[in-house]
Design a protein around this motif. Structure first.
Motif, mmCIF file in Angstrom:
data_model
loop_
_atom_site.group_PDB
_atom_site.id
_atom_site.type_symbol
_atom_site.label_atom_id
_atom_site.label_comp_id
_atom_site.label_asym_id
_atom_site.label_seq_id
_atom_site.Cartn_x
_atom_site.Cartn_y
_atom_site.Cartn_z
ATOM 1 N N MET A 1 -3.455 10.098 -22.184
ATOM 2 C CA MET A 1 -3.926 8.734 -22.509
ATOM 3 C C MET A 1 -5.245 8.706 -22.139
ATOM 4 O O MET A 1 -6.301 8.158 -22.735
ATOM 5 C CB MET A 1 -3.081 7.896 -21.614
ATOM 6 N N ILE A 2 -5.840 9.104 -20.897
ATOM 7 C CA ILE A 2 -7.145 9.219 -20.318
ATOM 8 C C ILE A 2 -8.087 9.995 -21.289
ATOM 9 O O ILE A 2 -9.082 9.591 -21.834
ATOM 10 C CB ILE A 2 -7.137 9.619 -19.099
ATOM 11 N N LYS A 3 -7.619 11.139 -21.554
ATOM 12 C CA LYS A 3 -8.510 12.066 -22.477
ATOM 13 C C LYS A 3 -8.650 11.368 -24.011
ATOM 14 O O LYS A 3 -9.901 11.515 -24.553
ATOM 15 C CB LYS A 3 -7.653 13.331 -22.892
ATOM 16 N N ALA A 4 -7.594 10.761 -24.423
ATOM 17 C CA ALA A 4 -7.627 9.993 -25.728
ATOM 18 C C ALA A 4 -8.773 8.831 -25.738
ATOM 19 O O ALA A 4 -9.342 8.634 -26.788
ATOM 20 C CB ALA A 4 -6.403 9.360 -26.242
ATOM 21 N N MET A 5 -8.976 8.355 -24.436
ATOM 22 C CA MET A 5 -9.959 7.493 -24.423
ATOM 23 C C MET A 5 -11.411 7.903 -24.075
ATOM 24 O O MET A 5 -12.387 7.034 -23.719
ATOM 25 C CB MET A 5 -9.693 6.279 -23.341
ATOM 26 N N HIS A 6 -11.498 9.244 -24.246
ATOM 27 C CA HIS A 6 -13.001 9.833 -24.023
ATOM 28 C C HIS A 6 -13.477 9.856 -22.761
ATOM 29 O O HIS A 6 -14.536 10.123 -22.587
ATOM 30 C CB HIS A 6 -14.029 9.174 -25.046
ATOM 31 N N MET A 7 -12.399 9.921 -21.866
ATOM 32 C CA MET A 7 -12.782 10.322 -20.583
ATOM 33 C C MET A 7 -12.036 11.647 -19.908
ATOM 34 O O MET A 7 -11.076 12.055 -20.834
ATOM 35 C CB MET A 7 -12.231 9.278 -19.432
ATOM 36 N N GLU A 8 -12.492 12.203 -19.006
ATOM 37 C CA GLU A 8 -11.927 13.538 -18.550
ATOM 38 C C GLU A 8 -10.764 13.167 -17.518
ATOM 39 O O GLU A 8 -10.965 11.950 -16.853
ATOM 40 C CB GLU A 8 -12.680 14.488 -17.993
ATOM 41 N N HIS A 9 -9.857 13.936 -17.178
ATOM 42 C CA HIS A 9 -8.838 13.581 -16.088
ATOM 43 C C HIS A 9 -8.922 14.577 -15.006
ATOM 44 O O HIS A 9 -9.069 16.037 -15.218
ATOM 45 C CB HIS A 9 -7.496 13.539 -16.898
#
Length: 423
Positions: free
Chosen positions: A382-390
């Protein structure tokens, strides 16, 4: 150096290499000392209202009243404040009908469990609570046109009661300047159409719609108008420390008491920015770090001290997921943050879409910084889909940040991103 940071309902101890650390930006709220108990602080404020009659005087002769209180996303210590207010009200008017209106704004309804956690079991189970639903048009009434031009729709219960008061808390707010005061009405008990108009892309893009700024803030001006039209007669706003304990309180006139509270918060919360390559922030722990939506607030504190092109490490549990379907969809369905910004700035005020303000601010941040979200309670995809790294751990995130900015990168830590005004 070890720094304690809040995470969900606990704390993490994170370690920063001494050679890299250039600043720990903290509110002085945790260092504010008072000999008074929380109850004594609240009682003192109610005994000395600012620009207003006492609460007890206002309720005399009234048959009914409404108390607006915050929802589950705000750490207002209602288990402290509400019992005191209710006792004072009933002491002078035992028969008055009191309804407590939950200011959900554009959020989901508060659950019974969350209500008990916030208000205490006795109050939660014995008082009349009413949930505000911003999209239920039959519970709303149109009361005017906002300075921005948007239609002002407010909860009927709030508009029809003989006496409307509100409780809340004051902290820096990333586009309204400060929370508290007038925010109990807009967005608290306003219709969805009104909230959307107030949170339009033009206003969010304004340089005056920033943390700690009220003057010439177009969002604040709309909110003042709404509180005036609702005839919000009295407020009780508290200031809390990092442990969510009351350290000061301000009661009285919706504008004057709020302004005094904002001055006090500024005296504690204003910190000088440092030039950092990596900025670490949090959202103050539970209940503010339950989702990605709310975590954007803490990111703006890191944004204010991080050099463009730097890395923001955001520590937030996000156990409740993204926090808004439109927020998620508009980020995840775009090729990147620049596409989001290009799209959102073309949307007229009267066509503002749900969560637009939140994905606009997140996109603004992501267009200039790499954001690494640290959580072991949220789906990484979910985080990666929003253009952030996890990252699952802080150590993992810091190593990734060093890979991006080098081992000599300068690091700033904001232990509680929603509690500071970085200038």
């Amino acid at each position: 150096m070890k720094v304690e940071v809040p995470y969900s309902k606990t704390h993490w101890n994170i370690e920063i290499p001494d050679k890299n650390l250039v600043g720990v930006l903290e509110s002085n709220a945790s260092n504010f000392v008072t000999d008074l108990t929380q109850e004594e602080i609240v009682s003192r404020a109610l005994d000395n209202p600012i620009g207003s009659k006492k609460l007890e005087e206002l309720v005399i002769g009234k048959k009914n009243m409404v108390i607006i209180t915050s929802d589950h996303t705000r750490p207002v210590p209602s288990h402290v404040t509400l019992p005191i207010m209710l006792e004072r009200i009933r002491k002078v008017n035992p028969e008055i009908d009191i309804k407590i209106l939950i200011a959900t704004g554009y959020h989901r309804p508060t659950t019974k469990e969350e209500l008990i956690f916030k208000c205490g079991k006795k109050v939660a189970e014995n008082e009349q609570f009413v949930m505000h639903f911003s999209k239920q048009t039959d519970t709303l009434t149109k009361v005017g046109i906002l300075p921005s031009g948007g239609e002002l729709w407010l909860n009927k219960l709030a508009m029809e009661t003989e006496l409307l008061i509100a409780e809340g808390f004051i902290e820096p707010h990333f586009f309204a300047g400060f929370s508290g005061g007038r925010k109990s009405v807009l967005p608290g008990v306003a219709g969805a159409k009104t909230v959307l108009a107030n949170h339009c892309s033009k206003f969010i893009a304004s340089d005056n719609a920033r943390t700690g700024i009220l003057q010439n803030n177009p969002i604040h001006e709309d909110m003042l108008y709404a509180a005036d039209k609702a005839n919000l007669a009295f407020i009780l706003n508290v200031v809390i420390d990092s442990e969510k304990k009351v350290i000061n309180a301000f009661a009285g006139d919706r504008v004057l008491a709020h302004e005094e509270g904002c001055k006090f918060v500024t005296s504690l919360a204003k910190v000088d920015k440092v030039e950092a390559d990596i900025a670490i922030s949090t959202n103050g722990g539970y209940p503010l770090d339950q989702n990605i939506y709310q975590a954007v607030k803490g990111m703006t504190a890191a944004e204010a001290t991080c050099k463009e092109g730097g890395v923001i490490i955001m520590i937030a549990a996000c156990n409740d997921g993204h926090g808004g379907q439109s927020f998620y969809d508009n980020m995840a369905q775009a090729s990147g943050p620049l596409e989001v910004l290009k799209k959102v700035l073309k949307i007229p005020a009267d066509e503002t879409i749900p969560d637009q303000w939140e994905f606009q601010i997140l996109a603004r941040i992501l267009s200039k910084y790499t954001v690494i979200m640290v959580t072991d309670l949220c789906d990484p995809n979910m985080i990666k889909a929003m253009h952030m790294e996890h990252a699952h751990t802080f150590e993992e995130a810091l190593n990734r940040a060093f890979d991006l900015k080098g081992k000599d990168a300068k690091i700033a830590v904001v232990p509680d991103g929603v509690s500071v005004i970085v200038k």
